[in-house]
Design a protein around this motif. Structure first.
Motif, short mmCIF file in Angstrom:
data_model
loop_
_atom_site.label_atom_id
_atom_site.label_comp_id
_atom_site.label_asym_id
_atom_site.label_seq_id
_atom_site.Cartn_x
_atom_site.Cartn_y
_atom_site.Cartn_z
N PHE A 267 0.82 -1.20 0.00
CA PHE A 267 0.00 0.00 0.00
C PHE A 267 0.86 1.26 0.00
CE2 PHE A 267 -2.52 3.32 2.17
CZ PHE A 267 -3.43 3.52 1.16
N HIS A 268 1.88 1.29 0.83
CA HIS A 268 2.78 2.45 0.84
C HIS A 268 3.40 2.66 -0.55
CE1 HIS A 268 2.91 3.84 4.99
NE2 HIS A 268 2.85 2.59 5.39
N ARG A 269 3.83 1.58 -1.21
CA ARG A 269 4.42 1.68 -2.54
C ARG A 269 3.40 2.20 -3.56
NH1 ARG A 269 3.62 -1.44 -6.43
NH2 ARG A 269 3.07 -3.27 -5.15
N GLU A 270 2.21 1.62 -3.55
CA GLU A 270 1.18 2.01 -4.52
C GLU A 270 0.77 3.48 -4.36
OE1 GLU A 270 -0.14 0.63 -7.15
OE2 GLU A 270 0.69 -1.39 -6.98
N VAL A 271 0.61 3.91 -3.12
CA VAL A 271 0.22 5.30 -2.87
C VAL A 271 1.32 6.26 -3.33
CG1 VAL A 271 -0.32 6.96 -1.04
CG2 VAL A 271 -1.37 4.71 -1.04
N LEU A 272 2.54 5.87 -3.13
CA LEU A 272 3.65 6.70 -3.60
C LEU A 272 3.70 6.73 -5.12
CD1 LEU A 272 6.04 8.49 -2.86
CD2 LEU A 272 7.44 6.42 -2.73
N GLU A 273 3.51 5.58 -5.77
CA GLU A 273 3.56 5.51 -7.24
C GLU A 273 2.40 6.26 -7.90
OE1 GLU A 273 5.59 1.06 -7.68
OE2 GLU A 273 3.52 1.35 -8.31
N GLU A 274 1.21 6.17 -7.31
CA GLU A 274 0.02 6.74 -7.96
C GLU A 274 -0.35 8.14 -7.46
OE1 GLU A 274 -2.09 2.46 -8.93
OE2 GLU A 274 -3.08 3.80 -7.52
N GLY A 275 -0.11 8.40 -6.18
CA GLY A 275 -0.54 9.68 -5.63
C GLY A 275 0.57 10.58 -5.17
N TRP A 276 1.77 10.04 -5.09
CA TRP A 276 2.95 10.80 -4.68
C TRP A 276 2.77 11.38 -3.28
CZ3 TRP A 276 7.41 10.21 -7.22
CH2 TRP A 276 7.32 9.57 -8.47
N VAL A 277 2.31 10.51 -2.36
CA VAL A 277 2.14 10.92 -0.97
C VAL A 277 2.71 9.84 -0.05
CG1 VAL A 277 0.10 12.34 -1.40
CG2 VAL A 277 -0.19 9.91 -0.82
N LYS A 278 3.02 10.24 1.18
CA LYS A 278 3.50 9.33 2.21
C LYS A 278 2.75 9.65 3.49
CE LYS A 278 8.26 9.11 0.49
NZ LYS A 278 9.69 9.32 0.86
N GLN B 142 -9.23 -8.00 -1.26
CA GLN B 142 -8.68 -6.67 -1.46
C GLN B 142 -8.69 -5.99 -0.09
OE1 GLN B 142 -11.39 -4.91 -4.27
NE2 GLN B 142 -10.26 -5.73 -6.00
N VAL B 143 -7.52 -5.63 0.41
CA VAL B 143 -7.40 -5.04 1.73
C VAL B 143 -7.39 -3.52 1.60
CG1 VAL B 143 -5.92 -4.86 3.77
CG2 VAL B 143 -6.18 -7.06 2.61
N PHE B 144 -8.10 -2.86 2.51
CA PHE B 144 -8.24 -1.41 2.46
C PHE B 144 -7.63 -0.76 3.70
CE2 PHE B 144 -11.12 -2.60 -0.76
CZ PHE B 144 -11.23 -1.51 -1.61
N TYR B 145 -7.01 0.41 3.46
CA TYR B 145 -6.34 1.16 4.50
C TYR B 145 -6.82 2.61 4.50
CZ TYR B 145 -3.09 -2.71 4.74
OH TYR B 145 -2.54 -3.96 4.90
N ARG B 146 -6.56 3.26 5.61
CA ARG B 146 -6.68 4.72 5.72
C ARG B 146 -5.26 5.25 5.88
NH1 ARG B 146 -9.83 9.13 8.66
NH2 ARG B 146 -8.19 10.67 9.00
N MET B 147 -4.93 6.29 5.12
CA MET B 147 -3.65 6.96 5.29
C MET B 147 -3.89 8.39 5.72
SD MET B 147 -0.52 7.82 2.65
CE MET B 147 0.40 6.30 2.84
N ASP B 148 -3.18 8.80 6.74
CA ASP B 148 -3.13 10.20 7.12
C ASP B 148 -1.84 10.76 6.53
OD1 ASP B 148 -5.52 10.41 8.73
OD2 ASP B 148 -4.50 9.02 10.08
N ILE B 149 -1.98 11.56 5.50
CA ILE B 149 -0.83 12.03 4.72
C ILE B 149 0.05 12.95 5.56
CG2 ILE B 149 -0.14 13.38 2.71
CD1 ILE B 149 -2.73 12.33 1.36
N GLU B 150 1.34 12.65 5.53
CA GLU B 150 2.34 13.46 6.24
C GLU B 150 3.26 14.19 5.27
OE1 GLU B 150 4.03 10.26 8.53
OE2 GLU B 150 2.79 10.79 10.26
N GLU B 151 3.33 13.70 4.03
CA GLU B 151 4.22 14.32 3.05
C GLU B 151 3.61 14.19 1.65
OE1 GLU B 151 8.85 13.97 1.50
OE2 GLU B 151 8.14 12.61 3.05
#
Length: 168
Positions: A70-81, A112-121
């Motif tokens: 999930f961390h990899r996909e969010v970085l690749e698609e949304g450019w967030v951490k 399909q596993v789902f997460y919540r991310m609180d964006i820090e960067e």
């Protein structure tokens, strides 16, 4: 809480069941990870080429945990951490799908596993992967923007509540 819908995926019908259970399924049954990423009360949506706007996510690659994927996909698609919490999962059943290929890339029953991310960067957006742009939507506006089945909104509802597990 669980909810089941039947949807058309490709040439076959599949049964999808949302579960907000905290326990993850066996790793070999997890086919993809997705999530709702929040920044200043808004949700990140990415425009995936050929599929329209949706939550970021994708397949788990060999050797990755679901959280790492999930961390990899969010970085690749949304450019967030950011920090993530598990919010639930969708069980994908092909049991009543006459088009199911038992030798194909997906299991008869997958998750399909789902997460919540609180964006820090937030990084400058790049178009290096399959997403062509990112937008920020009010959670109440997401149903009018995404191109997905209705259980994606169950994931959003759980994510808005804050998630199930401790921060990862």
């Amino acid at each position: 809480m669980s909810r089941t819908v039947k949807v058309q995926w490709g040439s076959g019908r599949v049964e999808l069941t949302w579960s907000d259970a905290a326990q993850l399924p066996p790793l070999e049954k997890i086919t993809s990870v997705h999530g709702c990423c929040f920044h200043q009360g808004k949700v990140l949506l990415v425009n995936i080429k050929g599929r329209g706007f949706n939550f970021p996510g994708g397949h788990v690659e060999g050797g990755e945990t679901p959280e790492q994927a999930f961390h990899r996909e969010v970085l690749e698609e949304g450019w967030v951490k950011g920090r993530v919490r598990h919010v639930g999962m969708i069980k994908v059943s092909h049991r009543n799908n006459p088009q199911f290929d038992p030798k194909g890339k997906y299991p008869l029953i997958g998750y399909q596993v789902f997460y919540r991310m609180d964006i820090e960067e937030m990084l400058p957006f790049q178009r290096n992967n399959e997403s062509s742009c990112r937008i920020w939507a009010e959670p109440s506006e997401v149903p009018y923007v995404i191109n997905d089945h209705e259980l994606a909104l169950e994931a959003l509802n759980e994510a808005v509540k804050g998630g199930l597990n401790t921060v990862i």
